[in-house]
Design a protein around this motif. Sequence first.
Motif, PDB file in Angstrom:
ATOM      1  N   LYS A 115       0.834  -1.213   0.000  1.00 34.80           N
ATOM      2  CA  LYS A 115       0.000   0.000   0.000  1.00 34.80           C
ATOM      3  C   LYS A 115       0.860   1.250   0.000  1.00 34.80           C
ATOM      4  O   LYS A 115       0.440   2.294  -0.473  1.00 34.80           O
ATOM      5  CB  LYS A 115      -0.914   0.035   1.238  1.00 34.80           C
ATOM      6  CG  LYS A 115      -2.133  -0.819   1.128  1.00 34.80           C
ATOM      7  CD  LYS A 115      -2.996  -0.630   2.370  1.00 34.80           C
ATOM      8  CE  LYS A 115      -4.164  -1.563   2.370  1.00 34.80           C
ATOM      9  NZ  LYS A 115      -4.974  -1.436   3.591  1.00 34.80           N
ATOM     10  N   SER A 116       2.053   1.141   0.533  1.00 33.78           N
ATOM     11  CA  SER A 116       2.923   2.310   0.663  1.00 33.78           C
ATOM     12  C   SER A 116       3.874   2.478  -0.516  1.00 33.78           C
ATOM     13  O   SER A 116       4.678   3.400  -0.523  1.00 33.78           O
ATOM     14  CB  SER A 116       3.733   2.208   1.954  1.00 33.78           C
ATOM     15  OG  SER A 116       4.623   1.110   1.875  1.00 33.78           O
ATOM     16  N   THR A 117       3.799   1.586  -1.519  1.00 28.94           N
ATOM     17  CA  THR A 117       4.765   1.638  -2.615  1.00 28.94           C
ATOM     18  C   THR A 117       4.651   2.928  -3.403  1.00 28.94           C
ATOM     19  O   THR A 117       3.588   3.518  -3.521  1.00 28.94           O
ATOM     20  CB  THR A 117       4.608   0.440  -3.578  1.00 28.94           C
ATOM     21  OG1 THR A 117       3.287   0.424  -4.079  1.00 28.94           O
ATOM     22  CG2 THR A 117       4.953  -0.862  -2.908  1.00 28.94           C
ATOM     23  N   ALA A 118       5.781   3.325  -3.953  1.00 28.53           N
ATOM     24  CA  ALA A 118       5.852   4.528  -4.772  1.00 28.53           C
ATOM     25  C   ALA A 118       6.484   4.173  -6.109  1.00 28.53           C
ATOM     26  O   ALA A 118       7.345   3.309  -6.180  1.00 28.53           O
ATOM     27  CB  ALA A 118       6.699   5.590  -4.069  1.00 28.53           C
ATOM     28  N   GLY A 119       6.037   4.842  -7.165  1.00 33.63           N
ATOM     29  CA  GLY A 119       6.574   4.598  -8.505  1.00 33.63           C
ATOM     30  C   GLY A 119       5.545   3.923  -9.368  1.00 33.63           C
ATOM     31  O   GLY A 119       4.779   3.094  -8.898  1.00 33.63           O
ATOM     32  N   ALA A 120       5.512   4.293 -10.620  1.00 32.44           N
ATOM     33  CA  ALA A 120       4.474   3.798 -11.516  1.00 32.44           C
ATOM     34  C   ALA A 120       4.812   2.437 -12.120  1.00 32.44           C
ATOM     35  O   ALA A 120       4.040   1.502 -12.026  1.00 32.44           O
ATOM     36  CB  ALA A 120       4.224   4.811 -12.623  1.00 32.44           C
ATOM     37  N   SER A 121       5.965   2.309 -12.759  1.00 31.75           N
ATOM     38  CA  SER A 121       6.253   1.072 -13.483  1.00 31.75           C
ATOM     39  C   SER A 121       6.770  -0.043 -12.576  1.00 31.75           C
ATOM     40  O   SER A 121       6.331  -1.172 -12.672  1.00 31.75           O
ATOM     41  CB  SER A 121       7.244   1.333 -14.607  1.00 31.75           C
ATOM     42  OG  SER A 121       8.443   1.861 -14.070  1.00 31.75           O
ATOM     43  N   LEU A 122       7.712   0.258 -11.714  1.00 33.34           N
ATOM     44  CA  LEU A 122       8.244  -0.720 -10.762  1.00 33.34           C
ATOM     45  C   LEU A 122       8.117  -0.153  -9.356  1.00 33.34           C
ATOM     46  O   LEU A 122       9.058   0.453  -8.832  1.00 33.34           O
ATOM     47  CB  LEU A 122       9.719  -1.023 -11.065  1.00 33.34           C
ATOM     48  CG  LEU A 122      10.014  -1.865 -12.285  1.00 33.34           C
ATOM     49  CD1 LEU A 122      11.512  -1.887 -12.562  1.00 33.34           C
ATOM     50  CD2 LEU A 122       9.487  -3.273 -12.119  1.00 33.34           C
ATOM     51  N   PRO A 123       6.936  -0.311  -8.747  1.00 32.86           N
ATOM     52  CA  PRO A 123       6.736   0.289  -7.422  1.00 32.86           C
ATOM     53  C   PRO A 123       7.762  -0.203  -6.402  1.00 32.86           C
ATOM     54  O   PRO A 123       8.120  -1.363  -6.376  1.00 32.86           O
ATOM     55  CB  PRO A 123       5.333  -0.160  -7.029  1.00 32.86           C
ATOM     56  CG  PRO A 123       4.725  -0.767  -8.227  1.00 32.86           C
ATOM     57  CD  PRO A 123       5.809  -1.090  -9.194  1.00 32.86           C
ATOM     58  N   ARG A 124       8.214   0.717  -5.580  1.00 32.48           N
ATOM     59  CA  ARG A 124       9.232   0.440  -4.563  1.00 32.48           C
ATOM     60  C   ARG A 124       8.660   0.750  -3.185  1.00 32.48           C
ATOM     61  O   ARG A 124       8.016   1.774  -2.988  1.00 32.48           O
ATOM     62  CB  ARG A 124      10.453   1.316  -4.843  1.00 32.48           C
ATOM     63  CG  ARG A 124      11.572   1.163  -3.842  1.00 32.48           C
ATOM     64  CD  ARG A 124      12.718   2.120  -4.185  1.00 32.48           C
ATOM     65  NE  ARG A 124      13.750   2.067  -3.202  1.00 32.48           N
ATOM     66  CZ  ARG A 124      14.725   1.177  -3.186  1.00 32.48           C
ATOM     67  NH1 ARG A 124      14.809   0.266  -4.124  1.00 32.48           N
ATOM     68  NH2 ARG A 124      15.635   1.190  -2.236  1.00 32.48           N
ATOM     69  N   ILE A 125       8.937  -0.111  -2.240  1.00 39.89           N
ATOM     70  CA  ILE A 125       8.524   0.118  -0.859  1.00 39.89           C
ATOM     71  C   ILE A 125       9.443   1.181  -0.277  1.00 39.89           C
ATOM     72  O   ILE A 125      10.663   0.994  -0.254  1.00 39.89           O
ATOM     73  CB  ILE A 125       8.612  -1.171  -0.021  1.00 39.89           C
ATOM     74  CG1 ILE A 125       7.720  -2.261  -0.599  1.00 39.89           C
ATOM     75  CG2 ILE A 125       8.255  -0.890   1.432  1.00 39.89           C
ATOM     76  CD1 ILE A 125       7.979  -3.636  -0.015  1.00 39.89           C
ATOM     77  N   PRO A 126       8.887   2.283   0.200  1.00 41.21           N
ATOM     78  CA  PRO A 126       9.752   3.311   0.797  1.00 41.21           C
ATOM     79  C   PRO A 126      10.373   2.827   2.116  1.00 41.21           C
ATOM     80  O   PRO A 126       9.761   2.072   2.864  1.00 41.21           O
ATOM     81  CB  PRO A 126       8.806   4.485   1.069  1.00 41.21           C
ATOM     82  CG  PRO A 126       7.536   4.170   0.372  1.00 41.21           C
ATOM     83  CD  PRO A 126       7.495   2.693   0.158  1.00 41.21           C
ATOM     84  N   LYS A 127      11.582   3.274   2.363  1.00 36.82           N
ATOM     85  CA  LYS A 127      12.285   2.891   3.588  1.00 36.82           C
ATOM     86  C   LYS A 127      11.484   3.295   4.829  1.00 36.82           C
ATOM     87  O   LYS A 127      11.440   2.555   5.811  1.00 36.82           O
ATOM     88  CB  LYS A 127      13.671   3.530   3.603  1.00 36.82           C
ATOM     89  CG  LYS A 127      14.509   3.144   4.786  1.00 36.82           C
ATOM     90  CD  LYS A 127      15.881   3.784   4.695  1.00 36.82           C
ATOM     91  CE  LYS A 127      16.651   3.572   5.968  1.00 36.82           C
ATOM     92  NZ  LYS A 127      17.906   4.306   5.974  1.00 36.82           N
ATOM     93  N   ASP A 128      10.834   4.456   4.775  1.00 34.14           N
ATOM     94  CA  ASP A 128      10.043   4.912   5.930  1.00 34.14           C
ATOM     95  C   ASP A 128       8.908   3.945   6.265  1.00 34.14           C
ATOM     96  O   ASP A 128       8.569   3.771   7.435  1.00 34.14           O
ATOM     97  CB  ASP A 128       9.463   6.306   5.668  1.00 34.14           C
ATOM     98  CG  ASP A 128      10.534   7.385   5.700  1.00 34.14           C
ATOM     99  OD1 ASP A 128      11.645   7.114   6.202  1.00 34.14           O
ATOM    100  OD2 ASP A 128      10.260   8.501   5.208  1.00 34.14           O
ATOM    101  N   ALA A 129       8.311   3.324   5.239  1.00 33.46           N
ATOM    102  CA  ALA A 129       7.225   2.377   5.490  1.00 33.46           C
ATOM    103  C   ALA A 129       7.738   1.166   6.263  1.00 33.46           C
ATOM    104  O   ALA A 129       7.045   0.633   7.135  1.00 33.46           O
ATOM    105  CB  ALA A 129       6.587   1.941   4.174  1.00 33.46           C
ATOM    106  N   ILE A 130       8.952   0.754   5.962  1.00 33.36           N
ATOM    107  CA  ILE A 130       9.544  -0.376   6.682  1.00 33.36           C
ATOM    108  C   ILE A 130       9.924   0.061   8.095  1.00 33.36           C
ATOM    109  O   ILE A 130       9.652  -0.636   9.066  1.00 33.36           O
ATOM    110  CB  ILE A 130      10.769  -0.919   5.916  1.00 33.36           C
ATOM    111  CG1 ILE A 130      10.325  -1.426   4.540  1.00 33.36           C
ATOM    112  CG2 ILE A 130      11.462  -2.017   6.698  1.00 33.36           C
ATOM    113  CD1 ILE A 130      11.449  -1.634   3.573  1.00 33.36           C
TER     114      ILE A 130
END
Length: 183
Positions: A115-130
Motif C-alpha cells: 500500500k505504501s509503494t511509490a513509482g508507476a512502473s516498478l513500485p518500490r517500498i519506501p524505507k520509511d514504510a519499513i
Amino acid sequence: MVKLSDTAVILSGVNPEPSTNDGCRFLQIRNLSTDDSDHIVGRRPTAGRAVPIQGGDVLLAARGERASAVQARASQFGAYVALDIYLIRPDLTRLDSDYLVAFLMRPATGVLLRKSTAGASLPRIPKDAIADLELPLPPLGRQKLIGGVASCIRRRRELADRLIAVESMLAEASLERVFAQLS
C-alpha cells in the motif's frame, strides 16, 4: 507493538559500480530465492549505508508483487546489497531474525507494505514504510519458537518444491525411454 526502526537498523542498498580488479559481491533480488552463484561483482562501495552482510541480517526485497524476506545465508556474508534490497540488522538482544522474517512474510504485512509503494512502473517500498512498520515484540524466547516454526515451514515448502521438480523430471524421462524403445 514497536516500530521496526526501534529494534533494527534499516539500510538501503547501493548501485554497484563496475570494477576491473578489487571487486566485491553484490546481491540482487534474484539472489534472495536462489543460490549465490549468480551475483554481480563491483567496486567496493563508499556510501555510509553500505555495510557487508553478516549473520543475523534480514534481506527484504524493495520491489515485487509479494513480500520477499530471507535471513542472510553464510554464503552471503561479506557481500553488499544492491539498490532493490533493504538490509535489516535487528538488535539480536531484542529481536530474533527468523521471527522478523516470519512477520515480514505474513500476507497482511505484505499488503500493508505494498500500500505504501511509490513509482508507476516498478513500485518500490519506501524505507520509511519499513521503519514505521509496527510489530508485536513478545519475549525473545517466544520469538525464537515462532521463528523456528516458521523456518521449518519454509524449509518444508522448499523441499516439497524440489521433490515435485524431481518427480516431474523422472516421469518425463520414463516416457522418453518408453518412446525410445518403440522406435
